[in-house]
Design a protein around this motif. Structure first.
Motif, short mmCIF file in Angstrom:
data_model
loop_
_atom_site.label_atom_id
_atom_site.label_comp_id
_atom_site.label_asym_id
_atom_site.label_seq_id
_atom_site.Cartn_x
_atom_site.Cartn_y
_atom_site.Cartn_z
N PHE A 109 0.84 -1.20 0.00
CA PHE A 109 0.00 0.00 0.00
C PHE A 109 0.88 1.25 0.00
O PHE A 109 0.58 2.23 -0.69
CB PHE A 109 -0.90 0.03 1.24
N ARG A 110 1.93 1.21 0.78
CA ARG A 110 2.85 2.34 0.87
C ARG A 110 3.48 2.64 -0.49
O ARG A 110 3.67 3.82 -0.86
CB ARG A 110 3.94 2.03 1.89
N CYS A 111 3.76 1.59 -1.25
CA CYS A 111 4.35 1.79 -2.58
C CYS A 111 3.39 2.50 -3.53
O CYS A 111 3.82 3.12 -4.50
CB CYS A 111 4.76 0.44 -3.18
N TYR A 112 2.08 2.40 -3.26
CA TYR A 112 1.08 3.10 -4.06
C TYR A 112 0.80 4.50 -3.54
O TYR A 112 0.02 5.24 -4.12
CB TYR A 112 -0.23 2.31 -4.07
N GLY A 113 1.41 4.85 -2.41
CA GLY A 113 1.21 6.18 -1.84
C GLY A 113 0.14 6.27 -0.76
O GLY A 113 -0.29 7.37 -0.41
N TYR A 114 -0.26 5.14 -0.18
CA TYR A 114 -1.29 5.14 0.86
C TYR A 114 -0.65 5.39 2.22
O TYR A 114 0.35 4.75 2.58
CB TYR A 114 -2.06 3.82 0.87
N GLU A 115 -1.24 6.30 3.00
CA GLU A 115 -0.75 6.64 4.32
C GLU A 115 -1.53 5.85 5.37
O GLU A 115 -2.75 5.76 5.31
CB GLU A 115 -0.91 8.13 4.59
N LEU A 116 -0.83 5.32 6.36
CA LEU A 116 -1.44 4.49 7.39
C LEU A 116 -2.11 5.35 8.46
O LEU A 116 -1.51 6.31 8.96
CB LEU A 116 -0.38 3.59 8.04
N VAL A 117 -3.35 5.01 8.81
CA VAL A 117 -4.05 5.64 9.93
C VAL A 117 -4.51 4.55 10.88
O VAL A 117 -4.69 3.38 10.50
CB VAL A 117 -5.26 6.48 9.46
N MET A 118 -4.74 4.92 12.15
CA MET A 118 -5.14 3.97 13.18
C MET A 118 -6.34 4.53 13.95
O MET A 118 -6.17 5.21 14.96
CB MET A 118 -3.98 3.68 14.13
N PRO A 119 -7.56 4.29 13.48
CA PRO A 119 -8.75 4.77 14.18
C PRO A 119 -8.93 4.03 15.51
O PRO A 119 -8.41 2.93 15.70
CB PRO A 119 -9.89 4.44 13.22
N PRO A 120 -9.69 4.62 16.45
CA PRO A 120 -9.91 3.97 17.74
C PRO A 120 -10.87 2.79 17.64
O PRO A 120 -11.70 2.72 16.74
CB PRO A 120 -10.52 5.09 18.59
N LEU A 121 -10.75 1.90 18.60
CA LEU A 121 -11.63 0.72 18.64
C LEU A 121 -13.05 1.11 19.00
O LEU A 121 -14.02 0.49 18.54
CB LEU A 121 -11.08 -0.29 19.65
N LEU A 122 -13.21 2.15 19.84
CA LEU A 122 -14.51 2.60 20.31
C LEU A 122 -14.79 4.02 19.85
O LEU A 122 -13.87 4.84 19.78
CB LEU A 122 -14.56 2.60 21.85
N GLU A 123 -16.05 4.29 19.55
CA GLU A 123 -16.48 5.66 19.23
C GLU A 123 -17.91 5.84 19.73
O GLU A 123 -18.63 4.86 19.95
CB GLU A 123 -16.45 5.91 17.72
N TYR A 124 -18.31 7.10 19.88
CA TYR A 124 -19.73 7.35 20.14
C TYR A 124 -20.52 6.81 18.95
O TYR A 124 -20.12 6.94 17.80
CB TYR A 124 -19.99 8.83 20.34
N ILE A 125 -21.66 6.23 19.25
CA ILE A 125 -22.41 5.51 18.24
C ILE A 125 -22.85 6.42 17.10
O ILE A 125 -22.91 6.00 15.94
CB ILE A 125 -23.62 4.79 18.89
N GLU A 126 -23.14 7.69 17.40
CA GLU A 126 -23.58 8.62 16.36
C GLU A 126 -22.51 8.81 15.30
O GLU A 126 -22.80 8.89 14.11
CB GLU A 126 -23.95 9.98 16.98
N SER A 127 -21.26 8.88 15.73
CA SER A 127 -20.16 9.05 14.79
C SER A 127 -19.84 7.74 14.07
O SER A 127 -19.62 7.72 12.86
CB SER A 127 -18.92 9.56 15.52
N LEU A 128 -19.86 6.66 14.83
CA LEU A 128 -19.45 5.37 14.27
C LEU A 128 -20.37 4.89 13.16
O LEU A 128 -19.93 4.28 12.18
CB LEU A 128 -19.40 4.33 15.39
N LEU A 129 -21.68 5.17 13.30
CA LEU A 129 -22.65 4.66 12.35
C LEU A 129 -23.12 5.70 11.34
O LEU A 129 -24.03 5.44 10.56
CB LEU A 129 -23.87 4.10 13.10
#
Length: 383
Positions: free
Chosen positions: A32-52
């Protein structure tokens, strides 16, 4: 019940399988990095309004929910990382240019998504934001096939569909539009008898097209057949042109077109695809265009991407061979410690035998050993 039993469709990953999964994760992320994709690490938990946000009812049903002990608000354990990455693009990065992001992490499902599927997939994927053209969809398709090739999978079947076909039909008939949810369910299950009953009062041309959709399945020739028998609507013409373009770019993969395969219909906005490989009953990779998710976060932005389950993919790979390692005795001799550190810094696996447990290595093949030759510690091949 024994206290060591795990819930249904939840399992530990033991050393040999874990090593396969981790090595595959590293290989795919590096690609993925070779194609120019940057790695992100979202949290395991979120408020349901944002998550869905923008995820649809299906994702709501698949999401575990709990109450936050700090705020008292309902939180969710992510069942998919795509909407989280869309949120990051929309609100945290907030770039105007094309953005390529990738991710890898565990997600949790209330129910398994398919036969023998785990409820804790290890999801990895890539997303492109900011480009509405088919070039982005083509790159995602290429990345899917490249990822499967890196897992040494050569036989791939790519199933393509496009939400534009059904939406063009529904927008042409108010009666059909009013029954959108029922039509979606019947088309997905290819329930023709029920479809005939539901559509009896629709416009004749739209009704016939809806009855034709379940049979529009096959190779690229289906696209031409659809052009001939479906109504001459702009939305349908655009959808079929886009499918034809992507079929031509699929390389050696076997491609099928199914105009009634509408999984993800409420979430996607254009081309959708599922990748199948021998040995797995479920799709190993899924993806497509989902431009409207950005709108749900308050920032309209074209988006397309895919994800796959590393645990499912690793199941198809042969058992990992035992890792080559070096055996060393247990000692605090400074000269031995120095020799071991030098070997480890050079990338070697050096295992010190604890007293009373000599040569008890399951995961490693110790073909060499550090021995004392009377004057210094040396590396020696062992039989």
């Amino acid at each position: 019940m024994p206290n060591w039993l795990l819930p249904e469709n939840i399992a530990d990953v033991l050393p040999s399988e874990a090593r396969k999964i981790e090595e595959l994760r590293r290989v795919l992320l590096d690609n993925f990095r070779c194609y120019g994709y940057e790695l992100v690490m979202p949290p395991l938990l979120e408020y349901i309004e944002s998550l869905l946000t923008g995820a649809g009812q299906d994702m709501d049903l698949r999401t575990f929910k709990l109450v936050d002990q700090i705020s008292g608000r309902t939180m969710g354990v992510r069942a998919d990382m795509t909407t989280q990455v869309a949120r990051i693009d929309a609100h945290l990065l907030n770039r105007k240019s094309v953005t390529r992001l990738c991710y890898a992490g565990s997600v949790l499902h209330t129910r398994p998504s398919g036969l023998h599927a785990t409820r804790e997939p290890l999801q990895i994927g890539g997303e492109i934001y900011g480009h509405a053209g088919l070039e982005a969809d083509a790159e995602i398709q290429e990345l899917v096939l490249a990822s499967l090739a890196l897992a040494n999978i050569s036989e791939v079947r790519l199933d393509l569909c496009h939400v534009g076909v059904l939406r063009a039909l529904l927008n042409s008939d108010p009666s059909a539009k009013a029954h959108e949810a029922q039509l979606f369910a019947l088309l997905e299950s290819k329930d023709l008898p029920a479809l005939k009953v539901l559509t009896k009062d629709f416009q004749p041309e739209i009704r016939q097209a809806l009855l034709d959709l379940p049979n529009l399945y096959g190779d690229k020739g289906i696209i031409q057949k659809a052009r001939e028998i479906l109504p001459q609507l702009d939305g349908i013409a655009i959808a079929l042109d886009e499918l034809s373009y992507l079929v031509d770019l699929a390389g050696t993969a076997k491609v099928t077109v199914d105009l009634a395969d509408l999984r993800g219909y409420h979430y996607h906005s254009g081309v959708m695809f599922n990748a199948f490989v021998p040995g797995l009953p479920n799709a190993v990779a899924r993806g497509g265009r989902y431009d409207h998710v950005g709108e749900a976060f308050g920032r309209a932005r074209p988006a397309t991407g895919f994800s796959l389950d590393l645990r499912e993919l690793a199941r198809l790979m042969p058992l990992a061979e035992r890792k080559d390692a070096i055996l060393a005795p247990w000692s605090q001799d400074p000269a031995l410690r120095k020799k071991i550190n030098e070997l480890r810094l050079a990338g070697e696996v050096v295992i010190q035998n604890l007293p009373g447990h000599e040569n008890e290595q399951d995961e490693f093949e110790c073909t060499r050993a550090v021995v004392f030759d009377g004057s210094q510690w040396i590396l020696k091949t062992v039989g």
